[in-house]
Design a protein around this motif. Structure first.
Motif, PDB file in Angstrom:
ATOM      1  N   ALA A  76       0.838  -1.202   0.000  1.00  0.00           N
ATOM      2  CA  ALA A  76       0.000   0.000   0.000  1.00  0.00           C
ATOM      3  C   ALA A  76       0.875   1.256   0.000  1.00  0.00           C
ATOM      4  N   GLU A  77       1.916   1.252   0.801  1.00  0.00           N
ATOM      5  CA  GLU A  77       2.829   2.406   0.845  1.00  0.00           C
ATOM      6  C   GLU A  77       3.526   2.602  -0.503  1.00  0.00           C
ATOM      7  N   LYS A  78       3.852   1.517  -1.160  1.00  0.00           N
ATOM      8  CA  LYS A  78       4.478   1.612  -2.487  1.00  0.00           C
ATOM      9  C   LYS A  78       3.500   2.226  -3.495  1.00  0.00           C
ATOM     10  N   ALA A  79       2.237   1.811  -3.428  1.00  0.00           N
ATOM     11  CA  ALA A  79       1.231   2.354  -4.337  1.00  0.00           C
ATOM     12  C   ALA A  79       1.090   3.863  -4.148  1.00  0.00           C
ATOM     13  N   VAL A  80       1.080   4.299  -2.895  1.00  0.00           N
ATOM     14  CA  VAL A  80       0.956   5.728  -2.614  1.00  0.00           C
ATOM     15  C   VAL A  80       2.191   6.476  -3.104  1.00  0.00           C
ATOM     16  N   ALA A  81       3.353   5.947  -2.800  1.00  0.00           N
ATOM     17  CA  ALA A  81       4.596   6.621  -3.200  1.00  0.00           C
ATOM     18  C   ALA A  81       4.743   6.673  -4.718  1.00  0.00           C
ATOM     19  N   ASP A  82       4.503   5.552  -5.395  1.00  0.00           N
ATOM     20  CA  ASP A  82       4.699   5.495  -6.852  1.00  0.00           C
ATOM     21  C   ASP A  82       3.657   6.330  -7.602  1.00  0.00           C
ATOM     22  N   SER A  83       2.479   6.472  -7.028  1.00  0.00           N
ATOM     23  CA  SER A  83       1.431   7.255  -7.694  1.00  0.00           C
ATOM     24  C   SER A  83       1.602   8.748  -7.479  1.00  0.00           C
ATOM     25  N   GLY A  84       2.368   9.133  -6.462  1.00  0.00           N
ATOM     26  CA  GLY A  84       2.586  10.538  -6.174  1.00  0.00           C
ATOM     27  C   GLY A  84       1.447  11.212  -5.443  1.00  0.00           C
ATOM     28  N   VAL A  85       0.468  10.440  -4.973  1.00  0.00           N
ATOM     29  CA  VAL A  85      -0.650  11.052  -4.249  1.00  0.00           C
ATOM     30  C   VAL A  85      -0.266  11.276  -2.798  1.00  0.00           C
ATOM     31  N   ALA A  86      -1.031  12.134  -2.138  1.00  0.00           N
ATOM     32  CA  ALA A  86      -0.815  12.396  -0.712  1.00  0.00           C
ATOM     33  C   ALA A  86      -1.596  11.374   0.102  1.00  0.00           C
ATOM     34  N   GLU A  87      -0.937  10.710   1.022  1.00  0.00           N
ATOM     35  CA  GLU A  87      -1.645   9.711   1.806  1.00  0.00           C
ATOM     36  C   GLU A  87      -2.746  10.345   2.653  1.00  0.00           C
ATOM     37  N   GLU A  88      -2.619  11.645   2.966  1.00  0.00           N
ATOM     38  CA  GLU A  88      -3.662  12.320   3.739  1.00  0.00           C
ATOM     39  C   GLU A  88      -4.974  12.415   2.971  1.00  0.00           C
ATOM     40  N   SER A  89      -4.918  12.254   1.635  1.00  0.00           N
ATOM     41  CA  SER A  89      -6.134  12.327   0.826  1.00  0.00           C
ATOM     42  C   SER A  89      -6.869  11.002   0.738  1.00  0.00           C
ATOM     43  N   ILE A  90      -6.303   9.951   1.313  1.00  0.00           N
ATOM     44  CA  ILE A  90      -6.984   8.657   1.302  1.00  0.00           C
ATOM     45  C   ILE A  90      -8.138   8.704   2.304  1.00  0.00           C
ATOM     46  N   ALA A  91      -9.348   8.457   1.815  1.00  0.00           N
ATOM     47  CA  ALA A  91     -10.539   8.513   2.670  1.00  0.00           C
ATOM     48  C   ALA A  91     -10.892   7.151   3.253  1.00  0.00           C
ATOM     49  N   ALA A  92     -10.519   6.074   2.565  1.00  0.00           N
ATOM     50  CA  ALA A  92     -10.885   4.737   3.024  1.00  0.00           C
ATOM     51  C   ALA A  92     -10.030   3.701   2.322  1.00  0.00           C
ATOM     52  N   VAL A  93      -9.963   2.530   2.932  1.00  0.00           N
ATOM     53  CA  VAL A  93      -9.401   1.341   2.287  1.00  0.00           C
ATOM     54  C   VAL A  93     -10.584   0.444   1.963  1.00  0.00           C
ATOM     55  N   ALA A  94     -10.659  -0.043   0.719  1.00  0.00           N
ATOM     56  CA  ALA A  94     -11.818  -0.816   0.283  1.00  0.00           C
ATOM     57  C   ALA A  94     -11.398  -2.193  -0.219  1.00  0.00           C
ATOM     58  N   SER A  95     -12.298  -3.176  -0.025  1.00  0.00           N
ATOM     59  CA  SER A  95     -12.028  -4.539  -0.482  1.00  0.00           C
ATOM     60  C   SER A  95     -13.348  -5.279  -0.638  1.00  0.00           C
ATOM     61  N   ILE A  96     -13.265  -6.550  -0.985  1.00  0.00           N
ATOM     62  CA  ILE A  96     -14.441  -7.397  -1.122  1.00  0.00           C
ATOM     63  C   ILE A  96     -14.881  -7.872   0.261  1.00  0.00           C
TER      64      ILE A  96
END
Length: 609
Positions: A229-249
């Motif tokens: 998850a940290e890699k996805a945030v870092a590689d995408s360049g988004v701010a982790e503070e903008s994550i509102a939720a973690v979603a799954s099945i």
């Protein structure tokens, strides 16, 4: 509202109870009253100073119906970090003045305005930004996170001095106030969900517009999932503070790794059924037939991210994989409210409320009930919660049909609700907690109900309450035996009574009689008389902690079954139990810590240690 951020409304007198109750209603808070002077409150306290300081250290918002100066002096020793302090307000006893004392930009100013409006009083807000511009730049609107609060003081000073600001991005709560904006403003207010290093006179606000979709194998490593998850945030360049939720099945609702990722980013986890995720297939960048064959949708990480962020969302970071997990990120065009998407795992709080009175209910149990959306239990037990049940959806049951009651509570939690299954005494002693785990083992509940989170909290049992009222009969080994043969063969009960008698245990008899069952207690009395003296003290405790409480002590040889009803717990002393009468004429029951010839030696050894 969680128990940790529910305002604690402090009152010191009966005269303040009316205004205190009104404040509690306006804020969704709990009424805390001085036990010596307030007859009814959700929480009673003996000493104001430690209680107030304890609430402050816990981070609870505080609304005190008392003088501002007194509140300040009481809290002064525990003031430390301005950025961490909760809202603290003082309200006059007539409600005419509402003064935010601490945490003005952490909600105190907004709370003051709310109360002033509801009480027809005046909110004495004094912070410069609120007064000058009608907005606090270090307390952004809900759904936004200030990335660099350390810059707020310098930026606000420039604005108060007359400098204009440049707005980079869009945010209605900033555009619609008194801040002067100009294209070449001396300070910059930036709205972005991208990671950004601010300049000294810049405030960066990250809107909650992103959802991190996650999938994983059963039993996947939490460390691996977090790293991905940290890699996805870092590689995408988004701010982790903008994550509102973690979603799954929803099949992963009880997966530790998914919840570990949500905890890492400080956001809730939300879950969707396979059909909802399958509807996102046309928008997936990496659909998989293998995933479809296993769980019924063509993508979990990408599908969950898109489903949670809405129909107008876009995938900003396609699925990446590790050995046992997948991750993807989607962006919504608007602020995401996690409570409005998918469902949570759902929690079942199995709580024991003791005899029922608030003073005998643990703070943890009260917090769990306060955090619940739904209450399930026997109607009398729910009634005993008093004001704590206000605003909750009640699911009342008559006595009996215990399994139906527990199934109902578990299924409600399976829908994503936070449910309190309310028991008297202790939930794990002849009560509902056991049934919860029996159902996990044998089935008979839905898949969603089988994945809920369970927390069991202890309560004061009838055994403990009776012992405390009568003295200290449990000073040595003791046991409990239920005399009800509804679920236990009578032969087994007889065997346990004989064993307890031979072992010389102090015995607490639960369910000693019923309307149809009158002989079991007589059997127990007669059998125990074979092992211990006629004079052995027996405690009969009825309606403990409730109106009509009665505690009697009789000799075992004179125990009359007709003196016992269904609301009585019977505690029979051991051969060593005895009574003592104190100067006030009261007779107490106690069992020495050591048996004859041993107590003195044990006491000497303890003193030597």
């Amino acid at each position: 509202m969680s128990a940790s951020n529910k305002p604690a409304v402090i009152i010191l007198s009966e005269a303040a109870r009316g205004i205190g109750r009104r404040i509690a209603e306006l804020t969704g808070g709990d009424l805390h009253g001085a036990s010596a002077r307030v007859s009814s409150a959700e929480v009673a306290f003996d000493q104001l100073k430690p209680h107030l300081q304890g609430l402050f250290v816990e981070g609870r918002p505080i609304v005190a119906v008392m003088a501002s100066g007194a509140v300040i002096r009481l809290l002064a020793p525990v003031l430390a970090d301005k950025m961490l302090e909760p809202p603290v307000l003082a309200v006059s006893e007539d409600g005419s003045s509402v003064v935010p004392l601490l945490g003005g930009h952490h909600g105190a100013n907004d709370l003051a305005r709310l109360l002033a409006d509801g009480l027809h009083g005046h909110a004495a807000v004094t912070t410069a930004g609120d007064v000058r511009f009608g907005v606090a730049l270090d307390a952004p609107s809900e759904g936004y996170v200030l990335a660099n609060p350390e810059n707020a003081k310098a930026v606000m000073a420039e604005l108060v001095a007359g400098a204009p600001a440049r707005l980079d991005g869009e945010a209605a709560w900033l555009a619609g106030n008194g801040i002067p904006f100009a294209a070449d403003g001396a300070v910059t207010l930036t709205i972005t969900d991208r990671s950004k290093t601010p300049t000294p006179l810049e405030l960066v606000y990250h809107p909650k517009t992103l959802v991190l979709g996650m999938g994983c194998e059963r039993g996947a490593s939490s460390e691996e999932a977090i790293a991905l998850a940290e890699k996805a945030v870092a590689d995408s360049g988004v701010a982790e503070e903008s994550i509102a939720a973690v979603a799954s099945i929803d099949l992963k609702a009880d997966e530790t790794a998914i919840h570990a990722v949500a905890a890492r980013f400080g956001v809730p986890a939300r879950f969707f059924d396979a059909s909802t995720l399958e509807a996102e297939t046309p928008r997936l960048q990496n659909p998989s037939e293998v995933v479809f064959a296993e769980v019924g949708c063509h993508g979990v990480a990408e599908g969950a991210a898109l489903a949670a962020s809405g129909s107008d969302s876009e995938l900003v970071f396609a699925k990446i994989k590790s050995k046992g997990a997948t991750a993807a990120i989607a962006r919504s065009s608007s602020i995401i409210d996690p409570d409005a998407i998918g469902r949570s795992r759902g929690k079942l709080f199995v709580v024991g409320i003791g005899p029922g009175a608030g003073r005998w209910r643990s703070p943890e149990v009260s917090a769990m009930v306060a955090a619940s959306t739904d209450l399930v239990g026997y109607s009398l037990y729910l009634d005993l919660l008093g004001p704590l049940a206000r605003g909750k959806t009640r699911h009342d049951f008559d006595l009996g049909k215990e399994e139906a009651r527990v199934v109902h509570a578990m299924e409600l939690a399976g829908q994503g609700r936070d449910v309190a299954l309310v028991c008297s005494g202790d939930a794990g002693i002849y009560a509902m907690a056991t049934l919860v785990f029996e159902l996990f083992e044998k089935g008979g509940i839905s898949d969603a109900a089988s994945r809920i989170e369970v927390q069991v909290s202890p309560g004061i049992s009838a055994l403990q309450a009776a012992a405390a009222r009568a003295g200290a009969p449990l000073g040595h080994d003791f046991c409990t035996i239920s005399l009800s043969d509804l679920l236990t063969p009578w032969e087994d009960i007889q065997r346990r009574v004989r064993a307890a008698g031979e072992g010389d245990f102090v015995i607490a008899f639960y369910n000693p009689v019923s309307m149809k069952r009158r002989t079991q207690l007589a059997y127990a009395r007669d059998k125990l008389l074979e092992y211990r003296p006629h004079s052995t003290p027996v405690i009969l405790a009825t309606n403990l902690g409730r109106e009509g409480e009665r505690v009697r002590v009789v000799p075992l040889g004179e125990l009359n079954v007709d003196d016992v009803d269904m609301l009585t717990v019977v505690v029979v002393g051991s051969s060593e139990s005895r009574t003592v009468t104190t100067g006030d004429g009261r007779t107490w029951v106690f069992t020495p810590r050591g048996y004859s010839g041993k107590a003195g030696t044990g006491m000497k050894k303890e003193a030597a240690e």
